[in-house]
Scaffold this motif. Structure first.
Motif, PDB file in Angstrom:
ATOM      1  N   SER A 148      15.275  25.794  62.599  1.00  0.00           N
ATOM      2  CA  SER A 148      16.562  25.091  62.672  1.00  0.00           C
ATOM      3  C   SER A 148      16.625  24.418  64.039  1.00  0.00           C
ATOM      4  N   PHE A 149      17.105  23.200  64.042  1.00  0.00           N
ATOM      5  CA  PHE A 149      17.190  22.374  65.246  1.00  0.00           C
ATOM      6  C   PHE A 149      18.664  22.018  65.450  1.00  0.00           C
ATOM      7  N   THR A 150      19.226  22.378  66.601  1.00  0.00           N
ATOM      8  CA  THR A 150      20.646  22.130  66.862  1.00  0.00           C
ATOM      9  C   THR A 150      20.811  21.325  68.144  1.00  0.00           C
TER      10      THR A 150
ATOM     11  N   ASP B 286      36.073  -4.098  79.343  1.00  0.00           N
ATOM     12  CA  ASP B 286      37.408  -4.284  79.926  1.00  0.00           C
ATOM     13  C   ASP B 286      37.504  -3.772  81.364  1.00  0.00           C
ATOM     14  N   GLY B 287      36.388  -3.307  81.934  1.00  0.00           N
ATOM     15  CA  GLY B 287      36.367  -2.835  83.309  1.00  0.00           C
ATOM     16  C   GLY B 287      36.657  -1.347  83.463  1.00  0.00           C
ATOM     17  N   ARG B 288      37.161  -0.723  82.417  1.00  0.00           N
ATOM     18  CA  ARG B 288      37.424   0.720  82.472  1.00  0.00           C
ATOM     19  C   ARG B 288      36.120   1.504  82.317  1.00  0.00           C
ATOM     20  N   ILE B 289      36.078   2.653  82.964  1.00  0.00           N
ATOM     21  CA  ILE B 289      34.898   3.512  82.857  1.00  0.00           C
ATOM     22  C   ILE B 289      34.842   4.096  81.445  1.00  0.00           C
ATOM     23  N   LEU B 290      33.692   3.951  80.808  1.00  0.00           N
ATOM     24  CA  LEU B 290      33.499   4.514  79.475  1.00  0.00           C
ATOM     25  C   LEU B 290      33.414   6.038  79.592  1.00  0.00           C
ATOM     26  N   PRO B 291      34.023   6.771  78.678  1.00  0.00           N
ATOM     27  CA  PRO B 291      33.974   8.231  78.760  1.00  0.00           C
ATOM     28  C   PRO B 291      32.561   8.761  78.542  1.00  0.00           C
ATOM     29  N   ARG B 292      32.260   9.852  79.221  1.00  0.00           N
ATOM     30  CA  ARG B 292      30.940  10.486  79.062  1.00  0.00           C
ATOM     31  C   ARG B 292      30.780  10.946  77.619  1.00  0.00           C
ATOM     32  N   ASN B 293      29.592  10.713  77.072  1.00  0.00           N
ATOM     33  CA  ASN B 293      29.277  11.108  75.700  1.00  0.00           C
ATOM     34  C   ASN B 293      27.778  11.361  75.632  1.00  0.00           C
ATOM     35  N   ILE B 294      27.376  12.595  75.970  1.00  0.00           N
ATOM     36  CA  ILE B 294      25.950  12.909  75.975  1.00  0.00           C
ATOM     37  C   ILE B 294      25.672  14.149  75.142  1.00  0.00           C
ATOM     38  N   VAL B 295      24.418  14.269  74.710  1.00  0.00           N
ATOM     39  CA  VAL B 295      23.917  15.509  74.137  1.00  0.00           C
ATOM     40  C   VAL B 295      23.613  16.402  75.334  1.00  0.00           C
ATOM     41  N   THR B 296      24.190  17.584  75.368  1.00  0.00           N
ATOM     42  CA  THR B 296      24.028  18.466  76.524  1.00  0.00           C
ATOM     43  C   THR B 296      23.044  19.596  76.276  1.00  0.00           C
TER      44      THR B 296
ATOM     45  N   GLY C 234      32.564  16.119  73.432  1.00  0.00           N
ATOM     46  CA  GLY C 234      33.489  15.775  72.364  1.00  0.00           C
ATOM     47  C   GLY C 234      33.307  16.600  71.105  1.00  0.00           C
ATOM     48  N   GLY C 235      32.725  17.784  71.214  1.00  0.00           N
ATOM     49  CA  GLY C 235      32.532  18.636  70.049  1.00  0.00           C
ATOM     50  C   GLY C 235      31.333  18.262  69.186  1.00  0.00           C
ATOM     51  N   PHE C 236      30.467  17.383  69.705  1.00  0.00           N
ATOM     52  CA  PHE C 236      29.281  16.978  68.937  1.00  0.00           C
ATOM     53  C   PHE C 236      28.404  18.196  68.654  1.00  0.00           C
ATOM     54  N   ASP C 237      28.053  18.388  67.404  1.00  0.00           N
ATOM     55  CA  ASP C 237      27.220  19.521  66.987  1.00  0.00           C
ATOM     56  C   ASP C 237      26.517  19.122  65.699  1.00  0.00           C
ATOM     57  N   GLN C 238      25.196  19.099  65.734  1.00  0.00           N
ATOM     58  CA  GLN C 238      24.432  18.736  64.543  1.00  0.00           C
ATOM     59  C   GLN C 238      23.232  19.659  64.410  1.00  0.00           C
ATOM     60  N   THR C 239      23.019  20.167  63.194  1.00  0.00           N
ATOM     61  CA  THR C 239      21.893  21.052  62.918  1.00  0.00           C
ATOM     62  C   THR C 239      21.103  20.513  61.743  1.00  0.00           C
ATOM     63  N   GLU C 240      19.797  20.510  61.894  1.00  0.00           N
ATOM     64  CA  GLU C 240      18.866  20.120  60.833  1.00  0.00           C
ATOM     65  C   GLU C 240      17.843  21.243  60.690  1.00  0.00           C
ATOM     66  N   SER C 241      17.096  21.235  59.595  1.00  0.00           N
ATOM     67  CA  SER C 241      16.088  22.276  59.420  1.00  0.00           C
ATOM     68  C   SER C 241      14.823  21.709  58.780  1.00  0.00           C
TER      69      SER C 241
END
Length: 106
Positions: free
Chosen positions: A86-88, A37-47, A93-100
Motif C-alpha cells: 500500500s502506498f500512501t 493577482d499578486g497575493r501569495i498562493l497558499p502552500r499545497n504540498i505532499v508532506t 489541506g487534508g490531502f490523503d491518497q492510498t493506492e495498492s
C-alpha cells in the motif's frame, strides 16, 4: 483525486531485490510564490509518503516545499513472500491518497 503511477514487477523470486517506482501528479505549491493577482498562493504540498507491505512499513519519506511538482520516488525491497503493497501520500489541506499493488514471490 491525484493521478498516480506505480511501477513494480508482478513476480519475483525469493531473495530478489526489486525496484519500486512511484509518481503522483501534484502541483507542490510552496506558499512563497505570488499568484496572478499578486497575493501569495497558499502552500499545497505532499508532506509524507509511506509504503507498507502487508501492513509493515518498509519505506517512508518526508517531503518539503523545495520538492518538485509531481514527486517521483524510487526505492528497493528484498522479495520475501507474496503480498500486497500500500502506498500512501499525505499533504496539506487534508490531502490523503492510498493506492495498492500486489506481487507474487515464488
Amino acid at each position: 483525486m491525484a493521478r498516480t503511477l506505480i511501477n513494480l514487477p508482478k513476480t519475483a523470486k525469493p531473495g530478489d531485490t526489486i525496484t519500486i517506482k512511484t509518481l503522483i501528479s501534484h502541483p507542490m505549491e510552496t506558499g512563497f510564490r505570488p499568484g496572478a493577482d499578486g497575493r501569495i498562493l497558499p502552500r499545497n504540498i505532499v508532506t509524507e509518503f509511506v509504503c507498507r507491505f502487508e501492513d509493515e512499513e518498509i519505506f517512508r519519506a518526508e517531503l518539503f516545499p523545495a520538492s518538485a511538482a509531481n514527486p517521483y520516488l524510487t526505492f528497493t525491497w528484498v522479495a520475501t513472500r507474496s503480498g500486497r503493497f500500500s502506498f500512501t501520500w499525505r499533504g496539506d489541506g487534508g490531502f490523503d491518497q492510498t493506492e495498492s499493488a500486489a506481487i507474487t514471490v515464488a
